[in-house]
Design a protein around this motif. Structure first.
Motif, PDB file in Angstrom:
ATOM      1  N   THR A 229      -1.504 -12.194   7.226  1.00  0.00           N
ATOM      2  CA  THR A 229      -2.636 -11.996   7.126  1.00  0.00           C
ATOM      3  C   THR A 229      -3.032 -11.463   6.141  1.00  0.00           C
ATOM      4  O   THR A 229      -3.761 -12.146   6.325  1.00  0.00           O
ATOM      5  N   PHE A 230      -2.865 -11.485   5.340  1.00  0.00           N
ATOM      6  CA  PHE A 230      -3.046 -11.225   3.629  1.00  0.00           C
ATOM      7  C   PHE A 230      -3.795 -12.654   3.963  1.00  0.00           C
ATOM      8  O   PHE A 230      -4.807 -12.188   2.754  1.00  0.00           O
ATOM      9  N   TYR A 231      -3.220 -13.811   3.760  1.00  0.00           N
ATOM     10  CA  TYR A 231      -4.154 -14.738   3.576  1.00  0.00           C
ATOM     11  C   TYR A 231      -5.029 -15.405   4.552  1.00  0.00           C
ATOM     12  O   TYR A 231      -6.073 -16.496   4.163  1.00  0.00           O
ATOM     13  N   GLN A 232      -5.065 -14.695   5.645  1.00  0.00           N
ATOM     14  CA  GLN A 232      -5.376 -14.882   6.899  1.00  0.00           C
ATOM     15  C   GLN A 232      -7.231 -13.830   6.388  1.00  0.00           C
ATOM     16  O   GLN A 232      -8.627 -14.450   6.132  1.00  0.00           O
ATOM     17  N   ASN A 233      -6.998 -12.529   6.009  1.00  0.00           N
ATOM     18  CA  ASN A 233      -8.373 -12.300   5.600  1.00  0.00           C
ATOM     19  C   ASN A 233      -8.938 -12.354   4.096  1.00  0.00           C
ATOM     20  O   ASN A 233     -10.017 -12.690   4.362  1.00  0.00           O
ATOM     21  N   LEU A 234      -7.843 -12.719   3.396  1.00  0.00           N
ATOM     22  CA  LEU A 234      -8.920 -13.954   2.220  1.00  0.00           C
ATOM     23  C   LEU A 234      -9.155 -14.717   2.389  1.00  0.00           C
ATOM     24  O   LEU A 234     -10.871 -15.038   2.107  1.00  0.00           O
ATOM     25  N   ALA A 235      -8.912 -15.623   3.676  1.00  0.00           N
ATOM     26  CA  ALA A 235      -9.482 -16.618   3.965  1.00  0.00           C
ATOM     27  C   ALA A 235     -11.163 -16.451   4.656  1.00  0.00           C
ATOM     28  O   ALA A 235     -11.910 -17.253   4.388  1.00  0.00           O
ATOM     29  N   SER A 243     -20.265 -19.069   3.164  1.00  0.00           N
ATOM     30  CA  SER A 243     -21.705 -18.916   3.890  1.00  0.00           C
ATOM     31  C   SER A 243     -23.342 -18.769   4.141  1.00  0.00           C
ATOM     32  O   SER A 243     -23.663 -19.186   3.922  1.00  0.00           O
ATOM     33  N   ILE A 244     -22.771 -17.532   3.045  1.00  0.00           N
ATOM     34  CA  ILE A 244     -24.095 -17.689   2.522  1.00  0.00           C
ATOM     35  C   ILE A 244     -24.781 -17.555   1.262  1.00  0.00           C
ATOM     36  O   ILE A 244     -25.555 -18.024   0.954  1.00  0.00           O
ATOM     37  N   SER A 268      -5.177 -23.976   2.727  1.00  0.00           N
ATOM     38  CA  SER A 268      -5.052 -24.120   4.541  1.00  0.00           C
ATOM     39  C   SER A 268      -5.502 -23.465   5.028  1.00  0.00           C
ATOM     40  O   SER A 268      -5.804 -23.436   6.557  1.00  0.00           O
ATOM     41  N   LYS A 269      -5.513 -22.138   5.052  1.00  0.00           N
ATOM     42  CA  LYS A 269      -6.541 -20.934   6.208  1.00  0.00           C
ATOM     43  C   LYS A 269      -8.025 -21.106   6.261  1.00  0.00           C
ATOM     44  O   LYS A 269      -8.202 -20.444   7.332  1.00  0.00           O
ATOM     45  N   ILE A 270      -8.607 -21.105   5.209  1.00  0.00           N
ATOM     46  CA  ILE A 270      -9.583 -21.591   4.905  1.00  0.00           C
ATOM     47  C   ILE A 270      -9.916 -22.509   5.704  1.00  0.00           C
ATOM     48  O   ILE A 270     -10.969 -22.829   6.668  1.00  0.00           O
ATOM     49  N   ASP A 271      -9.203 -23.985   5.691  1.00  0.00           N
ATOM     50  CA  ASP A 271      -8.962 -25.418   6.580  1.00  0.00           C
ATOM     51  C   ASP A 271      -9.373 -24.910   8.067  1.00  0.00           C
ATOM     52  O   ASP A 271      -9.807 -25.347   8.776  1.00  0.00           O
ATOM     53  N   SER A 272      -8.383 -23.804   8.227  1.00  0.00           N
ATOM     54  CA  SER A 272      -8.746 -24.455   9.714  1.00  0.00           C
ATOM     55  C   SER A 272      -9.652 -22.597  10.558  1.00  0.00           C
ATOM     56  O   SER A 272      -9.421 -22.555  11.394  1.00  0.00           O
ATOM     57  N   LEU A 273     -10.085 -22.455   9.570  1.00  0.00           N
ATOM     58  CA  LEU A 273     -11.384 -21.722  10.250  1.00  0.00           C
ATOM     59  C   LEU A 273     -12.883 -22.430  10.027  1.00  0.00           C
ATOM     60  O   LEU A 273     -13.416 -22.046  10.119  1.00  0.00           O
ATOM     61  N   ASN A 274     -13.035 -22.880   8.881  1.00  0.00           N
ATOM     62  CA  ASN A 274     -14.027 -24.389   8.528  1.00  0.00           C
ATOM     63  C   ASN A 274     -14.455 -25.145   9.271  1.00  0.00           C
ATOM     64  O   ASN A 274     -13.568 -26.423   8.888  1.00  0.00           O
ATOM     65  N   GLU A 275     -15.106 -25.662   9.738  1.00  0.00           N
ATOM     66  CA  GLU A 275     -16.284 -26.826  10.069  1.00  0.00           C
ATOM     67  C   GLU A 275     -17.007 -27.380   9.682  1.00  0.00           C
ATOM     68  O   GLU A 275     -17.404 -28.531   9.731  1.00  0.00           O
ATOM     69  N   PHE A 276     -18.107 -25.972   8.702  1.00  0.00           N
ATOM     70  CA  PHE A 276     -19.334 -26.915   8.602  1.00  0.00           C
ATOM     71  C   PHE A 276     -20.039 -27.094   6.696  1.00  0.00           C
ATOM     72  O   PHE A 276     -20.438 -27.443   6.551  1.00  0.00           O
ATOM     73  N   PHE A 277     -18.643 -26.374   6.048  1.00  0.00           N
ATOM     74  CA  PHE A 277     -19.492 -25.954   4.669  1.00  0.00           C
ATOM     75  C   PHE A 277     -17.968 -26.551   3.792  1.00  0.00           C
ATOM     76  O   PHE A 277     -16.916 -26.541   4.186  1.00  0.00           O
TER      77      PHE A 277
END
Length: 308
Positions: A229-235, A243-244, A268-277
Motif C-alpha cells: 500500500t505504501f508503494y502503491q500510494n507513492l506511485a 502528468s502535470i 514496478s508500481k509506477i509502470d503498472s499505472l503508466n502508459e503515457f509518460f
C-alpha cells in the motif's frame, strides 16, 4: 546558478544549518561545496527557543571565520525576506523572522530556504539533477516533502507552498477527513511505523522502518500488505505529479532509499499505472548532507542576486 569562474582564488567559508524535527545539523563548507567540518545538536523542545539558542551558540563560536550563514529549515518560508510563516516541525518558528533576528544580532549575512528546496538546489548543483532543466525532488521521511526545478529555476509558488506533495490525495475519500488520504499520511515512514505498532500492539519506539521491511522480505502477510500500500500510494502520487509537470527526472531522497530494492520496487508500481509518460526515477546523490549543501547554494545565489 553558481559560476566557478567568478569565484575568488581564496575559498570563502560559510556556516550552514539544516534544521530538522529531532536534530539540527551544522557544518562549515567552502564555496565549492566541500564540507570542512560538521556536527549536530538535538532538538530538545519544538515549542521553545532551544533551537535558536543552540544556533546562537554555534554562531558565536564561528562567526569570525565565516563569510555568511545559510539555513535549511522546514515549513513555509519566504526565502527573499527570511520570514517563516509556518515552521513545520519547529513550532517556535511559526510567524518568525529568523533571518533578520540573526543578522541584527551578529552583523553577518544570513539566508534561509525550505529544507526540500535545499535538497533540490544541492542536486542541481553537484548531484543527480546537474545539467537538467526540469526535475522534481521528493523526500520520504516522517512526512512527504517536495520541490520543483522548472526551466532551471527553483519554483516556490505565489505563497512559497509549491512542491507540498504530501498534500496530494492518493486514497479514496472513505476516511474521517479527506486529508487522511493524502500522500503524507499514506506514504510516509511515520505512518508505516504507526500502523505496524498498532497492529502488533507494540510501543512505537520499538518499531523501525528496517523491521517492517525485514518482515516484508520474509513474506509476513501484514507487512506485505502495509508495504504494498505504501508503494502503491507513492506511485500514484508520482504519476499525478509527473502528468502535470512532465519532468526529465524524479529524484527521491530519505532513509528508505538506502534499501537496495527500493528503486526496483517503486518503479514496478509506477509502470503498472503508466502508459503515457516517460517517468525516470533516480535517487538523490546527496544523503544526510543535502540540507547543508543546498543551504550553501541558496546563500551563494542570493549573494549573487544582491550584488548583481
Amino acid at each position: 546558478m553558481l559560476n566557478r569562474g567568478d569565484m575568488h582564488m581564496e575559498l570563502q567559508r560559510y556556516l550552514l544549518f539544516d534544521i530538522g524535527g529531532t536534530h539540527v545539523k551544522w557544518g562549515i563548507l567552502n564555496q565549492e561545496g566541500k564540507i570542512l567540518s560538521k556536527n549536530h545538536f538535538e532538538v530538545l523542545d519544538v515549542h521553545d527557543d532551544s533551537v535558536l539558542q543552540g544556533m546562537r551558540n554555534i554562531i558565536i563560536s564561528h562567526k569570525n571565520v565565516v563569510k555568511g550563514i545559510g539555513i535549511s529549515a522546514p515549513g513555509f518560508i519566504d526565502s527573499a525576506t527570511g520570514y517563516i510563516e509556518k515552521g513545520g516541525a519547529i513550532k517556535f518558528f511559526d510567524d518568525f523572522h529568523l533571518k533578520s533576528i540573526l543578522e541584527d544580532e551578529f552583523n553577518v549575512s544570513v539566508t534561509i530556504e525550505n529544507d526540500v528546496n535545499c535538497v533540490a538546489l544541492a542536486e542541481q548543483w553537484l548531484g543527480n539533477g546537474k545539467g537538467l532543466k526540469d526535475f522534481i525532488c521528493i523526500t520520504i521521511g516522517t512526512s512527504i516533502g517536495g520541490s520543483l526545478i522548472i526551466n532551471g529555476e527553483l519554483y516556490g509558488g505565489h505563497s512559497f507552498r509549491a512542491g507540498e506533495f504530501g498534500y496530494i490525495i492518493t486514497e479514496d475519500m472513505n476516511h474521517r477527513t479527506p486529508l487522511e488520504g493524502r500522500m503524507g499520511r499514506t506514504s510516509s515512514m511515520s505512518i508505516l511505523r504507526k500502523k505496524y505498532a498498532n497492529h502488533y500492539s507494540m510501543p512505537l519506539c520499538e518499531v523501525s522502518g528496517e523491521r517492517i521491511f525485514q518482515d516484508f522480505d520474509a513474506k509476513d502477510p501484514f507487512a506485505s500488505e502495509l508495504v504494498d500500500t505504501f508503494y502503491q500510494n507513492l506511485a500514484i502520487g508520482i504519476y499525478n505529479i509527473t502528468s502535470i509537470f512532465n519532468p526529465e527526472k524524479v529524484l527521491i531522497g530519505g532513509g528508505i532509499t538506502a534499501r537496495e530494492l527500493f528503486l526496483d520496487e517503486l518503479t514496478s508500481k509506477i509502470d503498472s499505472l503508466n502508459e503515457f509518460f516517460d517517468i525516470k526515477i533516480d535517487l538523490c546523490y546527496f544523503k544526510n548532507d543535502s540540507g547543508l549543501v543546498g543551504a550553501l547554494v541558496h546563500h551563494l545565489n542570493q549573494k549573487t542576486v544582491r550584488h548583481g
